[in-house]
Design a protein around this motif. Sequence first.
Motif, PDB file in Angstrom:
ATOM      1  N   MET A 202       1.204  -1.070   0.133  1.00  0.00           N
ATOM      2  CA  MET A 202       0.345  -0.116  -0.237  1.00  0.00           C
ATOM      3  C   MET A 202       1.091   1.324  -0.068  1.00  0.00           C
ATOM      4  N   VAL A 203       1.974   1.197   1.044  1.00  0.00           N
ATOM      5  CA  VAL A 203       2.627   2.225   0.844  1.00  0.00           C
ATOM      6  C   VAL A 203       3.335   2.934  -0.741  1.00  0.00           C
ATOM      7  N   ARG A 204       3.768   1.353  -0.882  1.00  0.00           N
ATOM      8  CA  ARG A 204       4.662   1.556  -2.084  1.00  0.00           C
ATOM      9  C   ARG A 204       4.238   2.209  -3.189  1.00  0.00           C
ATOM     10  N   ASP A 205       2.766   2.031  -3.050  1.00  0.00           N
ATOM     11  CA  ASP A 205       1.291   2.155  -4.419  1.00  0.00           C
ATOM     12  C   ASP A 205       1.454   3.738  -4.170  1.00  0.00           C
ATOM     13  N   LEU A 206       1.246   3.697  -2.368  1.00  0.00           N
ATOM     14  CA  LEU A 206       0.892   5.784  -2.929  1.00  0.00           C
ATOM     15  C   LEU A 206       2.727   6.840  -3.102  1.00  0.00           C
ATOM     16  N   LYS A 211       5.458  10.089  -7.202  1.00  0.00           N
ATOM     17  CA  LYS A 211       6.390  10.180  -7.583  1.00  0.00           C
ATOM     18  C   LYS A 211       6.077  11.286  -9.296  1.00  0.00           C
ATOM     19  N   ASN A 212       5.481  10.402  -9.509  1.00  0.00           N
ATOM     20  CA  ASN A 212       4.002  10.838 -10.837  1.00  0.00           C
ATOM     21  C   ASN A 212       3.497  11.960 -11.308  1.00  0.00           C
ATOM     22  N   ARG A 213       4.645  12.712 -11.369  1.00  0.00           N
ATOM     23  CA  ARG A 213       4.081  14.228 -11.877  1.00  0.00           C
ATOM     24  C   ARG A 213       2.723  14.080 -12.475  1.00  0.00           C
ATOM     25  N   LEU A 214       2.591  13.870 -12.950  1.00  0.00           N
ATOM     26  CA  LEU A 214       1.071  13.749 -13.637  1.00  0.00           C
ATOM     27  C   LEU A 214      -0.095  13.843 -13.089  1.00  0.00           C
ATOM     28  N   LEU A 215       0.610  12.597 -12.473  1.00  0.00           N
ATOM     29  CA  LEU A 215      -1.118  13.224 -10.518  1.00  0.00           C
ATOM     30  C   LEU A 215      -0.535  13.738  -9.512  1.00  0.00           C
ATOM     31  N   CYS A 322     -10.498  15.959 -13.890  1.00  0.00           N
ATOM     32  CA  CYS A 322      -9.458  15.834 -13.713  1.00  0.00           C
ATOM     33  C   CYS A 322      -8.912  14.312 -12.494  1.00  0.00           C
ATOM     34  N   SER A 323     -10.645  14.197 -12.651  1.00  0.00           N
ATOM     35  CA  SER A 323     -10.589  12.875 -12.062  1.00  0.00           C
ATOM     36  C   SER A 323      -9.847  11.870 -12.336  1.00  0.00           C
ATOM     37  N   SER A 324     -10.427  11.848 -13.978  1.00  0.00           N
ATOM     38  CA  SER A 324     -11.154  10.853 -15.397  1.00  0.00           C
ATOM     39  C   SER A 324      -9.286  11.116 -15.500  1.00  0.00           C
ATOM     40  N   TRP A 325      -8.588  12.257 -15.417  1.00  0.00           N
ATOM     41  CA  TRP A 325      -6.833  12.040 -15.922  1.00  0.00           C
ATOM     42  C   TRP A 325      -6.033  11.710 -15.325  1.00  0.00           C
ATOM     43  N   VAL A 326      -6.760  11.320 -13.978  1.00  0.00           N
ATOM     44  CA  VAL A 326      -5.782  10.251 -12.810  1.00  0.00           C
ATOM     45  C   VAL A 326      -5.833   9.058 -13.122  1.00  0.00           C
ATOM     46  N   LYS A 334      -5.065   1.816  -9.417  1.00  0.00           N
ATOM     47  CA  LYS A 334      -5.293   2.464 -10.201  1.00  0.00           C
ATOM     48  C   LYS A 334      -7.114   3.562  -9.215  1.00  0.00           C
ATOM     49  N   ALA A 335      -6.957   2.239  -8.170  1.00  0.00           N
ATOM     50  CA  ALA A 335      -8.058   2.355  -6.890  1.00  0.00           C
ATOM     51  C   ALA A 335      -7.391   3.512  -6.184  1.00  0.00           C
ATOM     52  N   SER A 336      -6.270   2.642  -5.953  1.00  0.00           N
ATOM     53  CA  SER A 336      -5.371   4.023  -4.830  1.00  0.00           C
ATOM     54  C   SER A 336      -5.657   5.265  -5.016  1.00  0.00           C
ATOM     55  N   ALA A 337      -5.317   5.260  -6.388  1.00  0.00           N
ATOM     56  CA  ALA A 337      -4.772   6.281  -7.529  1.00  0.00           C
ATOM     57  C   ALA A 337      -5.743   7.533  -7.537  1.00  0.00           C
ATOM     58  N   SER A 338      -6.839   6.804  -7.471  1.00  0.00           N
ATOM     59  CA  SER A 338      -8.496   7.319  -7.161  1.00  0.00           C
ATOM     60  C   SER A 338      -8.089   8.116  -5.570  1.00  0.00           C
ATOM     61  N   SER A 339      -7.808   7.170  -5.063  1.00  0.00           N
ATOM     62  CA  SER A 339      -8.829   7.335  -3.295  1.00  0.00           C
ATOM     63  C   SER A 339      -7.063   8.902  -2.947  1.00  0.00           C
ATOM     64  N   LEU A 340      -6.575   8.426  -3.853  1.00  0.00           N
ATOM     65  CA  LEU A 340      -5.100   9.460  -3.403  1.00  0.00           C
ATOM     66  C   LEU A 340      -5.377  10.834  -3.463  1.00  0.00           C
ATOM     67  N   TYR A 341      -6.288  11.050  -4.919  1.00  0.00           N
ATOM     68  CA  TYR A 341      -6.935  12.046  -5.488  1.00  0.00           C
ATOM     69  C   TYR A 341      -8.199  13.159  -4.265  1.00  0.00           C
ATOM     70  N   LEU A 342      -8.768  11.660  -4.195  1.00  0.00           N
ATOM     71  CA  LEU A 342      -9.750  12.428  -3.382  1.00  0.00           C
ATOM     72  C   LEU A 342      -9.618  12.400  -2.048  1.00  0.00           C
ATOM     73  N   VAL A 343      -8.509  11.975  -1.054  1.00  0.00           N
ATOM     74  CA  VAL A 343      -7.999  12.259   0.061  1.00  0.00           C
ATOM     75  C   VAL A 343      -6.868  14.436  -0.332  1.00  0.00           C
ATOM     76  N   PHE A 344      -6.772  14.264  -1.753  1.00  0.00           N
ATOM     77  CA  PHE A 344      -6.155  15.574  -1.873  1.00  0.00           C
ATOM     78  C   PHE A 344      -7.768  16.587  -1.697  1.00  0.00           C
ATOM     79  N   TYR A 345      -8.504  16.533  -2.534  1.00  0.00           N
ATOM     80  CA  TYR A 345      -9.648  16.865  -2.782  1.00  0.00           C
ATOM     81  C   TYR A 345     -10.550  17.815  -0.955  1.00  0.00           C
TER      82      TYR A 345
END
Length: 400
Positions: A202-206, A211-215, A322-326, A334-345
């Motif tokens: 989980m930590v490695r995924d986050l 580290k992905n600048r586009l995200l 923006c959420s679709s871009w993620v 991808k699920a944790s990437a979207s969750s991280l978007y909601l955390v920032f949101y």
Amino acid sequence: MIEVGTKAFWRATLAMSLGSFLIFANLYFTQPLLPMLASEFGVSPLTASYSFTLSTLMLGVSLLLYGPLSDALGRRAIMLTTMVGAVGCTLLLSQVHSFGALLALRALQGFFLGGLPAIAIAYMGDEMSRKALVSAVGFYISANSLGGICGRLLGGFLADTLGWQMGFAITGALSLVLLGVFAWLLPPSQQFVRQKLHPKQMVRDLVGHLKNRLLVVSYAIGGLNFFIFVNQYSFLTFRLSDAPYNLPARYLGLLFLTYLSGTLGSALSGKVSARFSQPVVMMMGIGLMVVGTLVSLGESISVIMLGFLFSAFGFFLCHANCSSWVSHNARHAKASASSLYLVFYYLGASLGGTYLAPFWHHGQWAGVVLGSLIILALTFSLCLLLRHWATAREGALVSN
């Protein structure tokens, strides 16, 4: 698997929509009450806003926890348990007599409120066919916005007519009924496969997502836009509750009907992004937010409402893309990437009031507009940066 049009499909879809409605109605219930709470407890506008922002902060943090837990413990049980906790907090809020107790319960409630949003899509993805999932998610997302609107309307009306404590009591009772219907309708998990918790992965995924600048840039755009958008409404309630408007809470709740233009913006986002690149559509949305923010400087309530109609349409147009871009640019998990978007949101929602408070203190609404434009200029610039990177990437792919 649950297929479109079956009895199980409609039971599951209605259950998830009712659950979503319940969650967001309880989350946003206090927003039109901020002037009333400030007066009741003798606190500043910023301090009063913590009754809203602490809940969004804890909701955002909890999103990182519930998804992995549901993989190991099951979806349905966690959704039901957390919703019971959230409704229980609403009922307890009707009994508080100190602002400190109110804040503590709202923070705890925010943690419980994150359970369903973190798990809902995963539950539907487990149980439904792809076609059924697409259809059900549309209903679910619509219930998100309707719950937020109705929670604010109900909060303003009940608090103004019966008092804020009775407002919490009635909302808690109604939520308890909805919770019972949710539990009765929701089909048991049939396709769920229990997985072991892997905290290190989980930590490695986050870390990989960060580290992905586009995200990272898209996280900043979504979070900073919500940072401004939702907190403009909070300070607007103070503006319109004071002279020369002197609007009571029941009418302040009506301001949030402007969110309906955002529902239209979300619905049209796919069609617009089919003609223009997503970073360009994000810039269009932010441009509309700028226009709406400037229009809100007008003195008449109708002009102010018009400004917020522009802002809501623009915000949700940008947010949807923006959420679709993620999802499109996450290289893995991808699920944790979207969750991280909601955390920032949601972190943006919780911190924006603190940023805008000095602007309000020194310049009232004109100050809030200035502070908003500074952040919107930043997010517009970040969209330009995304567009540059996306164009460069496409050029590299063509050359190869």
